[in-house]
Structures are given as C-alpha cells and as structure tokens.
Design an enzyme around this catalytic site. Structure first.
Site, PDB file in Angstrom:
ATOM      1  N   LYS A  24       0.839  -1.211   0.000  1.00 19.93           N
ATOM      2  CA  LYS A  24       0.000   0.000   0.000  1.00 19.93           C
ATOM      3  C   LYS A  24       0.873   1.260   0.000  1.00 19.93           C
ATOM      4  O   LYS A  24       0.631   2.187  -0.773  1.00 19.93           O
ATOM      5  CB  LYS A  24      -0.904  -0.007   1.252  1.00 19.93           C
ATOM      6  CG  LYS A  24      -1.547   1.339   1.554  1.00 19.93           C
ATOM      7  CD  LYS A  24      -2.261   1.360   2.868  1.00 19.93           C
ATOM      8  CE  LYS A  24      -1.437   1.676   4.080  1.00 19.93           C
ATOM      9  NZ  LYS A  24      -1.130   3.081   4.385  1.00 19.93           N
ATOM     10  N   ASN A  25       1.891   1.276   0.864  1.00 18.29           N
ATOM     11  CA  ASN A  25       2.679   2.503   0.995  1.00 18.29           C
ATOM     12  C   ASN A  25       3.665   2.704  -0.159  1.00 18.29           C
ATOM     13  O   ASN A  25       4.312   3.741  -0.250  1.00 18.29           O
ATOM     14  CB  ASN A  25       3.419   2.525   2.340  1.00 18.29           C
ATOM     15  CG  ASN A  25       2.447   2.740   3.494  1.00 18.29           C
ATOM     16  OD1 ASN A  25       1.301   3.121   3.272  1.00 18.29           O
ATOM     17  ND2 ASN A  25       2.897   2.473   4.711  1.00 18.29           N
ATOM     18  N   CYS A 121      -4.052  12.531  13.000  1.00 15.73           N
ATOM     19  CA  CYS A 121      -4.785  11.277  12.811  1.00 15.73           C
ATOM     20  C   CYS A 121      -4.647  10.507  14.105  1.00 15.73           C
ATOM     21  O   CYS A 121      -4.081  11.011  15.074  1.00 15.73           O
ATOM     22  CB  CYS A 121      -4.266  10.491  11.622  1.00 15.73           C
ATOM     23  SG  CYS A 121      -2.722   9.663  11.944  1.00 15.73           S
ATOM     24  N   VAL A 167      14.095  11.942   9.374  1.00 14.39           N
ATOM     25  CA  VAL A 167      13.665  11.174   8.201  1.00 14.39           C
ATOM     26  C   VAL A 167      12.147  11.202   8.077  1.00 14.39           C
ATOM     27  O   VAL A 167      11.434  10.939   9.046  1.00 14.39           O
ATOM     28  CB  VAL A 167      14.161   9.715   8.336  1.00 14.39           C
ATOM     29  CG1 VAL A 167      13.571   8.846   7.237  1.00 14.39           C
ATOM     30  CG2 VAL A 167      15.679   9.673   8.306  1.00 14.39           C
ATOM     31  N   VAL A 169       9.072   9.814   5.391  1.00 16.61           N
ATOM     32  CA  VAL A 169       8.815   8.950   4.239  1.00 16.61           C
ATOM     33  C   VAL A 169       8.072   9.731   3.146  1.00 16.61           C
ATOM     34  O   VAL A 169       8.585   9.917   2.036  1.00 16.61           O
ATOM     35  CB  VAL A 169       8.007   7.697   4.674  1.00 16.61           C
ATOM     36  CG1 VAL A 169       7.637   6.838   3.467  1.00 16.61           C
ATOM     37  CG2 VAL A 169       8.802   6.893   5.686  1.00 16.61           C
TER      38      VAL A 169
HETATM   39  N1  EPU Z   1       7.186  14.682  10.610  1.00 20.48           N
HETATM   40  C1  EPU Z   1       7.239  16.021  10.951  1.00 20.48           C
HETATM   41  N2  EPU Z   1       7.078  16.943   9.950  1.00 20.48           N
HETATM   42  C2  EPU Z   1       6.867  16.576   8.660  1.00 20.48           C
HETATM   43  C3  EPU Z   1       6.808  15.210   8.322  1.00 20.48           C
HETATM   44  C4  EPU Z   1       6.975  14.277   9.339  1.00 20.48           C
HETATM   45  O1  EPU Z   1       7.432  16.372  12.103  1.00 20.48           O
HETATM   46  O2  EPU Z   1       6.742  17.452   7.805  1.00 20.48           O
HETATM   47  C5  EPU Z   1       7.366  13.674  11.675  1.00 20.48           C
HETATM   48  C6  EPU Z   1       6.101  12.841  11.902  1.00 20.48           C
HETATM   49  O3  EPU Z   1       5.203  13.486  12.776  1.00 20.48           O
HETATM   50  C7  EPU Z   1       6.672  11.572  12.462  1.00 20.48           C
HETATM   51  C8  EPU Z   1       8.004  11.428  11.714  1.00 20.48           C
HETATM   52  O4  EPU Z   1       8.336  12.736  11.247  1.00 20.48           O
HETATM   53  O5  EPU Z   1       6.931  11.745  13.816  1.00 20.48           O
HETATM   54  C9  EPU Z   1       7.998  10.478  10.543  1.00 20.48           C
HETATM   55  O6  EPU Z   1       6.857  10.717   9.752  1.00 20.48           O
HETATM   56  P1  EPU Z   1       6.829  10.362   8.196  1.00 20.48           P
HETATM   57  O7  EPU Z   1       6.699  11.623   7.436  1.00 20.48           O
HETATM   58  O8  EPU Z   1       7.950   9.464   7.860  1.00 20.48           O
HETATM   59  O9  EPU Z   1       5.458   9.540   8.100  1.00 20.48           O
HETATM   60  P2  EPU Z   1       4.505   9.512   6.869  1.00 20.48           P
HETATM   61  O10 EPU Z   1       5.291   9.648   5.643  1.00 20.48           O
HETATM   62  O11 EPU Z   1       3.384  10.438   7.086  1.00 20.48           O
HETATM   63  C10 EPU Z   1       4.627   6.956   6.325  1.00 20.48           C
HETATM   64  C11 EPU Z   1       3.659   5.828   6.203  1.00 20.48           C
HETATM   65  C12 EPU Z   1       3.174   5.424   7.578  1.00 20.48           C
HETATM   66  C13 EPU Z   1       4.402   5.040   8.408  1.00 20.48           C
HETATM   67  C14 EPU Z   1       5.410   6.198   8.460  1.00 20.48           C
HETATM   68  C15 EPU Z   1       6.693   5.872   9.184  1.00 20.48           C
HETATM   69  C16 EPU Z   1       2.644   6.138   4.039  1.00 20.48           C
HETATM   70  C17 EPU Z   1       1.463   6.484   3.247  1.00 20.48           C
HETATM   71  N3  EPU Z   1       2.547   6.225   5.367  1.00 20.48           N
HETATM   72  O12 EPU Z   1       3.923   8.038   6.933  1.00 20.48           O
HETATM   73  O13 EPU Z   1       2.353   4.283   7.396  1.00 20.48           O
HETATM   74  O14 EPU Z   1       4.009   4.707   9.719  1.00 20.48           O
HETATM   75  O15 EPU Z   1       5.749   6.586   7.115  1.00 20.48           O
HETATM   76  O16 EPU Z   1       7.335   4.807   8.581  1.00 20.48           O
HETATM   77  O17 EPU Z   1       3.661   5.765   3.494  1.00 20.48           O
HETATM   78  C18 EPU Z   1       0.626   2.769   7.914  1.00 20.48           C
HETATM   79  O18 EPU Z   1       0.756   2.256   6.803  1.00 20.48           O
HETATM   80  O19 EPU Z   1      -0.037   2.246   8.841  1.00 20.48           O
HETATM   81  C19 EPU Z   1       1.261   4.062   8.193  1.00 20.48           C
HETATM   82  C20 EPU Z   1       0.830   4.878   9.150  1.00 20.48           C
END
Ligand code: EPU
Length: 423
Positions: A24-25, A121, A167, A169
């Site tokens: 999915k991701n 969320c 980091v 994602v």
């Molecule tokens: N963060 C910030 N500022 C930002 C972006 C992120 O402070 O601008 C922080 C977040 O709050 C968090 C950390 O950085 O504490 C990492 O967040 P990240 O941006 O990596 O998360 P994401 O990209 O929103 C993806 C996955 C998540 C997964 C996380 C971590 C997708 C669609 N979602 O989220 O997947 O938990 O990376 O690996 O790829 C799931 O599938 O259940 C899911 C939640």
C-alpha cells in the site's frame, strides 16, 4: 459498521500460505507520481482491496486522470493526457494522508496547486512542515487559506539543497516528485528516507527517464529532466502485511509461509522474530515462520528503515503479550501508536505504557473480549490477540484495518482463524 467475531484458542496454531499483496505505501506514491508522466503508466500487483488505493483512484480522477482498473489482474492503467485540475480536496486528504503526495506531483508538473492541509490522525499530529520547508528551498511560495495550502513556484522549481531535519517517508517522496521535472536544475536532498517503498518510487521514476543519483547513504542528487515516459512497473510486496501474518503464526504457535515478499525488506523484523524463538526460513521471495517453542522476551526501539518499522510494532507488541517475562518497546516515530494496548489489556494482557515506552509482561492465557480498533495497524494487533485468546472476541470498527489490508477476512479464514463478519 463491520465487526469481526473471532473464536480464539491458546492451543490451535494458524497454518497455511499467504500470497503477499503489493505494498500500500509503495503504490500510493507511485499512483500520485503518474501525474508527472506523458503517457500511460501501468502498475501491476496493485493491492486493489486496500481502501486507501480506492481513495487514491478517486483523488486522481477528481484531478482529471483517467484510471482503468483490471481487477482480476491487479493492474491499474493511469493516463494523464488532459491538463489536471490543481485542487486536492479535503475529503481525500482527511481520509488518507498519502493524498498530500499529489502536492509534489502537481507542483512538479504545473508549478502550482492548492491542497487541503492534513490534520492529525489517530497516531498523533501529522505535520507537513518538512515538505513545505523543502518546497521553499526549491523556490516555492505558499500560504494557508481556509484550510488549504496554496503553493506556487513563480519562476519554476530551482536547484538547491534540502536536508530533512528527521527522516520523513512521504516528505522524501513529495520532494522528489516536485523535483524530477525541474528541467536543467540540480536538486540535492539529504537525510532522506530509504524505506523500500521510497526506493521503489525512485526506481519507477528512473525507468521513466528521471535522473536521480545516490550520492551518499541518505543523499540523492536529482538532475531535472523535461519529461517522463509512461511504462510498466510491478509494485513491491507489502512488508507490513507479510510481518502481520508472520505474527499470526508467532502468537498462535503456528506455521505460515508468505510468498511474493523480499525478506531483505524485513531484515530487522525477522531478526527480532528469531530472537524471540521463532524458526524462520527465507528464500529470494518468500518467508516461512514456524513457532514450536515458548516465546522469549525482547527490548527494542522503532526507527526508520533499516531499523524496526513503527508499522510492525503494534503486531509485535501483541505477540509479546504471550512471551515468558518482561519486554520493552520504545516507539520513536509517532506519539500515539499504542492504541491496541488497552484492547489487549481487556483480553488479560499486561501492558503498561509510560510515555513512548511500553512494558509488556507476558501471560500464558488471554481471554476473548469485546474490543474497538482505532487505526490500521492496531486493528491487526487486536486480531492477533483475539486469535490467541480463549473464547470469543468481537472487534468493532475493523474498517480501519480494511484501509490497508487487501483481502483481510478471506486471508484470516484461509489460515484457519475461526472468524465471522457481523454488521
Ligand atoms: N514529521 C514532521 N514533519 C513533517 C513530516 C513528518 O514532524 O513534515 C514527523 C512525523 O510526525 C513523524 C516522523 O516525522 O513523527 C515520521 O513521519 P513520516 O513523514 O515518515 O510519516 P509519513 O510519511 O506520514 C509513512 C507511512 C506510515 C508510516 C510512516 C513511518 C505512508 C502512506 N505512510 O507516513 O504508514 O508509519 O511513514 O514509517 O507511506 C501505515 O501504513 O499504517 C502508516 C501509518
């Protein structure tokens, strides 16, 4: 609202084979990236049963993409011959955070767009400050108006260097999407995510003509190109789904084989499963787990790849409720990732949460209970508890799980879980 009724048993192990779905991701960013391509993009091994994928299809259609679904073949064909609309509505972002990836793609192609700002969320706040700081480095300006980020790059995306403070994602993917069509510009991005799903996106873009080069372990250099050519791509297997079903065998003393998954994507997680007493066999594209002995405890911290994935943590926590002794988990990515804990406690598990740390004292018996799931991965963690508990559990709000797991009910039935649906 759908519920699952599960009759668990502390003595009956699950058995069987699961063909892993596409990740999915991985597929969500790939779908968003289709906006950048000149002609048809074909994605194979798409987890069409995951509701987030359906939401992304609706989002792309709302922008003007033509999306053809070949359901039996698990294929999506996305065509973007018409000019896109430049507004990503709140209804898509609020149900699926990955909708924010349309921002990078629209910005890369059209140099401007308006995208609803995602709120928090159930995992905690989900800011996009890093995405915006990165876009700003590339010569973009933005403002927030009535819940929408209006972003524009008046003179086109400019070369520069952005280092992620930590980091991220989707932050990494978004910045790459905004950069690849910056014709003639050179963009360096460091401290990037090297999650397999991000590397899959990079591979897909490169095969379409993008010039993205690794210049360090977490650094890439992008030389902007004029256009990307549509092509075919097979989505990688879903490592989190694979891990979830491995945990089903781990918690029930069962035996399971997962096919269509690259074990290297679960390198740390498999080490942990071995450490707690599971027998693991791997080949190039499958993983087999057999649990014969009692489970042992462990201590770990979640971390970006190649560390232990935060998405795998709730399922591991459920497994550790049956390990003899005290385990400790520290969640370092999200502030609220222990939503399964109070539900597992209702089954008799002993889990004590102190800030970001969970202390788990294993129990020989869990007992079925009524539970509520409240996010994607905790749904599976609660299902694991219910499988291993004696008696019946009724799990409500399982729609959270259906956002990310294709074929969840049928797969659980297939490996021998005594499960029924209830509305
Ligand atoms: N963060 C910030 N500022 C930002 C972006 C992120 O402070 O601008 C922080 C977040 O709050 C968090 C950390 O950085 O504490 C990492 O967040 P990240 O941006 O990596 O998360 P994401 O990209 O929103 C993806 C996955 C998540 C997964 C996380 C971590 C997708 C669609 N979602 O989220 O997947 O938990 O990376 O690996 O790829 C799931 O599938 O259940 C899911 C939640």
């Amino acid at each position: 609202m759908e519920k699952f009724l599960i009759k668990g048993s502390s003595s009956k192990g699950v058995k069987g084979l699961i063909n892993c779905s596409g990740a999915k991701n991985a597929v969500l960013p790939l779908m968003a990236s289709s906006i950048l391509f000149e002609n048809t993009v074909t994605l194979k091994n798409v987890p069409l049963g995951a509701n987030d994928v359906q939401t992304m299809i609706i989002l792309l259609k709302s922008l003007g993409s033509k999306v053809q679904i070949l359901k039996k073949k698990k294929i999506l064909k996305i065509n973007n011959t018409k000019k896109h609309k430049l507004l990503v509505k709140y209804q898509y972002i609020s149900t699926m955070r990955a909708g924010v990836l349309a921002m990078g793609a629209l910005l890369g192609k059209y140099k401007k767009c308006s995208t609803a700002l995602s709120g928090g969320c159930s995992l905690g706040p989900r800011p996009i400050g890093y995405h915006l700081a990165g876009f700003k480095k590339l010569n973009c300006k933005y403002n927030l108006n009535k819940g929408y980020i209006n972003i524009i790059s008046p003179n086109g995306i400019k070369g520069g260097h952005f280092r992620f403070p930590r980091v991220s994602v989707t932050g990494t993917s978004n910045l790459i999407l905004a950069s690849v069509l910056a014709n003639g510009q050179v963009i360096t991005i460091s401290n990037i995510s090297i999650e397999p799903e991000v590397l899959d996106l990079i591979k897909f873009l490169r095969n379409g003509g993008a010039r993205i080069y690794n210049t360090g372990k977490r650094t890439i250099k992008i030389y902007g190109v004029k256009k990307l050519n549509g092509h075919q791509h097979e989505v990688i297997g879903d490592r989190i789904e694979a891990f979830s079903y491995l945990c089903a065998a781990a918690i029930t003393k069962g035996k399971i084989k997962i096919k269509k998954i690259d074990p290297k994507h679960l390198i740390t997680e498999l080490k942990v499963l071995k450490k707690i007493g599971c027998i693991i066999k791997v080949d190039k594209s499958s993983i087999e787990l057999n649990r014969k002995n009692n489970l042992k405890t462990t201590n770990l911290k979640t971390a970006p790849f190649p560390g232990f994935a935060t998405d795998c943590m709730p399922m591991l926590m459920a497994v550790l409720t049956k390990a003899a002794g005290k385990s400790k988990i520290e969640e370092t990515i999200f502030t609220n990732r222990y939503m399964a804990a109070p539900e597992l406690v209702r089954m008799g598990a002993k889990i004590n949460i102190k800030k970001s740390i969970a202390f788990i004292i294993g129990q020989s018996n869990l007992n079925g209970a009524d539970c509520i799931s409240s996010d994607l991965r905790s749904t599976f963690a609660i299902i694991l508890g219910a499988m291993a508990a004696n008696g019946e559990s009724c799990i409500s709000r399982v729609y959270h799980g259906l956002r990310g797991y294709s074929n969840l009910y049928n797969n659980l039935k297939k490996i021998g879980v005594n499960i029924k649906k209830k509305s």
